[in-house]
Design a protein around this motif. Structure first.
Motif, PDB file in Angstrom:
ATOM      1  N   ASN B 215     -48.059  62.212  63.940  1.00  0.00           N
ATOM      2  CA  ASN B 215     -48.311  63.639  63.768  1.00  0.00           C
ATOM      3  C   ASN B 215     -49.750  63.967  63.389  1.00  0.00           C
ATOM      4  O   ASN B 215     -50.188  65.089  63.593  1.00  0.00           O
ATOM      5  CB  ASN B 215     -47.356  64.217  62.719  1.00  0.00           C
ATOM      6  N   LYS B 371     -44.104  69.583  64.501  1.00  0.00           N
ATOM      7  CA  LYS B 371     -44.936  68.501  63.982  1.00  0.00           C
ATOM      8  C   LYS B 371     -45.435  68.847  62.590  1.00  0.00           C
ATOM      9  O   LYS B 371     -45.746  68.002  61.794  1.00  0.00           O
ATOM     10  CB  LYS B 371     -46.142  68.285  64.914  1.00  0.00           C
ATOM     11  N   VAL B 372     -45.533  70.163  62.335  1.00  0.00           N
ATOM     12  CA  VAL B 372     -46.079  70.631  61.056  1.00  0.00           C
ATOM     13  C   VAL B 372     -44.972  71.300  60.251  1.00  0.00           C
ATOM     14  O   VAL B 372     -44.112  71.945  60.830  1.00  0.00           O
ATOM     15  CB  VAL B 372     -47.190  71.680  61.316  1.00  0.00           C
ATOM     16  N   ASN B 373     -44.975  71.126  58.919  1.00  0.00           N
ATOM     17  CA  ASN B 373     -43.993  71.882  58.145  1.00  0.00           C
ATOM     18  C   ASN B 373     -44.678  72.682  57.039  1.00  0.00           C
ATOM     19  O   ASN B 373     -45.822  72.488  56.732  1.00  0.00           O
ATOM     20  CB  ASN B 373     -42.922  70.977  57.556  1.00  0.00           C
TER      21      ASN B 373
END
Lengths: 247, 373
Positions: B215, B371-373
């Motif tokens: 990621n 992919k990002v949180n």
């Protein structure tokens, strides 16, 4: 070598997880070629901030620029310019040393000739020529971490983020590891490193210490020791941590 | 494209080295085909029968002997008490009781008809239903032969006496159950590879922590997803070919329709299941979780999908529910193409439904994947 150019700029960074504030108004700058130590007790919010800088997590508010790119809108550009190595083991155990190198080099966009050259160069500088076709699972931990670091900078990034890179590594390998960090910094790579080892903090150009989501101190190790009247970074750290827990 | 190449190369390297996954992919389907197809059969043989013959006449003995000679029935006890015979059903030693009343033969001769009683253990409804059908066949044939021999009726007169239905089983003339089962097992096989193994592969990277490393690289989400799903899409199609080959060699299943059409459908069907797999991998954090969730849905999908029981005989709500069951679509398509030789025109609606389904599920899964949180 350290220059005056700012490569990471963080202003009023806030990150909330529900009602819990993991990062509370962080402000700091990191200069090009600097070895920047990011310290803090477990749960102080180091990893959260690091993930935001790497584009793995989005900040709740605040201004964050990494290598000239905005983390809100240009996270993919940032990813091209940074290297990352986490505390968890990040190489594929069921692949060989060469396979891991060429996989990561490949997804960073190096061409086949560059991959070949980089592989040779990496193997010889790490002294792993004999292990080139061994599975990662068969390598000792120290070697793996050194390899992981080399792979994290295989695409010559401007900044490399290291999240507790030396956890569980023996002292000799840790010293070799830091030698590699200095070599990278000498080439102009900015190194942003989190660690729990206070002797490692002494190796950094500047150190920030996080306590409960805030930056409690930020200076060179020498200045910090002077300011807190301590003989080692260990004492500085304990002093700050105790100070907050008595609050 | 280059990125996808590097991910694919990595996936196939890992697949090749994986000592648990590889046997699952190659040995499980063989075992499934060879064991399940032979074992999971609805053909009934050796229905255990208790006979209460109160008549003890040539006609009644003849009827009993026909049952005994049939491969479907096995006369395991004779009794002179209906109550005792019923107790055999109660203690499960018999599936069926045949009661021939006193005066059976006399009634046959005088009135050209006679009654017998059949009692079934209907705990297993299938045994009861199919046993009843088999027994009726025996009654019709035996009585016909009896009338011809003893009552002196010609076959012409017989035909006016009763109408005899002779069934013809289309697309599977010998009622070979294996021919029906092989395609079903193949559906399950490609489903497990396409959905479960793909999902577990992604979750494995989460478990090991390598996904975090991926990621922070500039890999685009869509490249990563393609790199992760494509290998299992390919492996599933190869396994379908392998399964068809085994099915042809071992069970001589008919390949009536176009194989190109079959694989085109399989390719689209797999996209649906991979979409589900991707959604699953987004939800689950460990391979164990992924497996449990996958099993939960697969069992419902498979049992509802018409593997053993025809969807047409399910209650209406279940038939509606099956409109959401991708397995039901592909199960129907594969049987139609292989056994019936259906062409694209015949399965067009099914194919288009599957394609729409694939587009919807994949879009949701890809959008949802973060992919990002």
């Amino acid at each position: 070598m350290k220059t005056d150019k700012i490569v990471i700029s963080v202003k009023n960074l806030i990150k909330d997880f529900g009602s819990f504030r993991a990062n509370d108004r962080l402000n700091f700058d990191v200069y090009e070629g600097e070895v920047f130590g990011f310290l803090g007790a477990n749960g102080a919010g180091k990893t959260t901030a690091l993930k935001i800088l790497c584009g793995l997590s989005r900040p709740t508010s605040g201004e964050v620029m990494v290598s000239g790119c905005n983390v809100y809108t240009q996270s993919n550009l940032i990813k091209q310019k940074i290297g990352y190595m986490s505390q968890k083991f990040t190489l594929y155990e069921d692949m060989t040393v060469t396979e891991n190198i060429s996989f990561y080099a490949g997804i960073y966009g190096l061409n086949f000739k560059q991959i070949k050259n980089k592989t040779m160069q990496l193997l010889s500088s790490l002294g792993l020529e004999g292990e080139a076709h061994k599975l990662i699972a068969d390598l000792p931990l120290g070697w793996r971490q050194k390899l992981a670091f080399s792979i994290a900078i295989v695409h010559d990034p401007a900044i490399v983020f290291l999240d507790e890179p030396t956890g569980g590594v023996d002292p000799v390998t840790r010293r070799q590891f830091w030698k590699m960090i200095y070599e990278a910094a000498a080439k102009g790579v900015t190194v942003f490193v989190t660690t729990h080892y206070m002797d490692e903090a002494e190796y950094c150009d500047r150190v920030s210490i996080m306590v409960d989501g805030r930056i409690a101190a930020l200076d060179t190790p020498a200045n910090l020791k002077e300011k807190y009247n301590a003989s080692s970074m260990n004492e500085v750290f304990l002093g700050l941590a105790r100070h907050t827990s008595n609050k | 494209m280059r990125t996808i190449y590097f991910i694919l190369r990595k996936e196939f390297t890992q697949l090749k080295r994986n000592r648990t996954m590889l046997p699952i992919i190659f040995i499980v389907p063989l075992v499934q085909l060879l064991v399940l197809v032979n074992a999971a059969t609805l053909e009934l043989k050796n229905i255990s029968l208790t006979v209460c013959d109160y008549d003890l006449s040539p006609a009644s003995r003849r009827l009993t002997s026909v049952f005994d000679a049939s491969p479907f029935f096995n006369v395991h006890k004779y009794s002179f008490s209906t109550d005792e015979a019923i107790s055999h059903i109660e203690n499960s030693s018999s599936d069926m009781v045949l009661v021939i009343p006193r005066g059976f033969e006399t009634k046959m001769v005088r009135e050209n008809k006679a009654e017998v009683q059949m009692l079934f253990n209907a705990i297993n409804g299938t045994v009861a239903g199919i046993g009843n059908a088999y027994a009726n066949q025996i009654f019709i044939q035996t009585s016909k032969a009896y009338f011809m021999e003893f009552a002196g009726l010609t076959s012409g007169q017989l035909n006016t006496l009763n109408i005899n239905a002779i069934p013809a089983f289309w697309y599977n003339p010998d009622m070979n159950y294996k021919v029906f089962m092989v395609p079903a097992i193949l559906v399950i096989l490609v489903t497990i590879i396409g959905m479960m193994l793909a999902a577990m592969n992604i979750v494995r990277e989460k478990e090991m922590g390598t996904i975090e490393q991926i990621n922070v690289t500039p890999i685009k989400k869509i490249h990563f997803i393609i790199g992760k799903l494509l290998p299992f899409w390919i492996v599933a199609l190869v396994m379908l070919a392998f399964g068809l080959f085994v099915g042809k060699i071992v069970f001589d299943i008919p390949l009536q329709g176009s194989l190109v059409l079959l694989f085109a459908n399989a390719a689209v069907y797999l996209l649906v299941m991979q979409g589900f797999g991707l959604l699953l991998s987004d939800t689950a954090d460990t391979q164990q979780q992924a497996m449990f969730i996958a099993f939960f849905f697969l069992i419902i999908f498979i049992l509802m999908g018409g593997i053993f029981t025809p969807i047409e005989s399910m209650p209406l709500w279940a038939q509606w529910l099956n409109k959401l069951n991708p397995i039901a679509y592909f199960m129907k398509i594969i049987r139609m193409i292989l056994l019936k030789g259906s062409t694209f025109t015949d399965i067009r609606t099914l194919f288009l439904s599957l394609s729409a389904y694939a587009a919807i599920v994949l879009t949701i899964a890809i959008t949802k994947y973060r992919k990002v949180n």
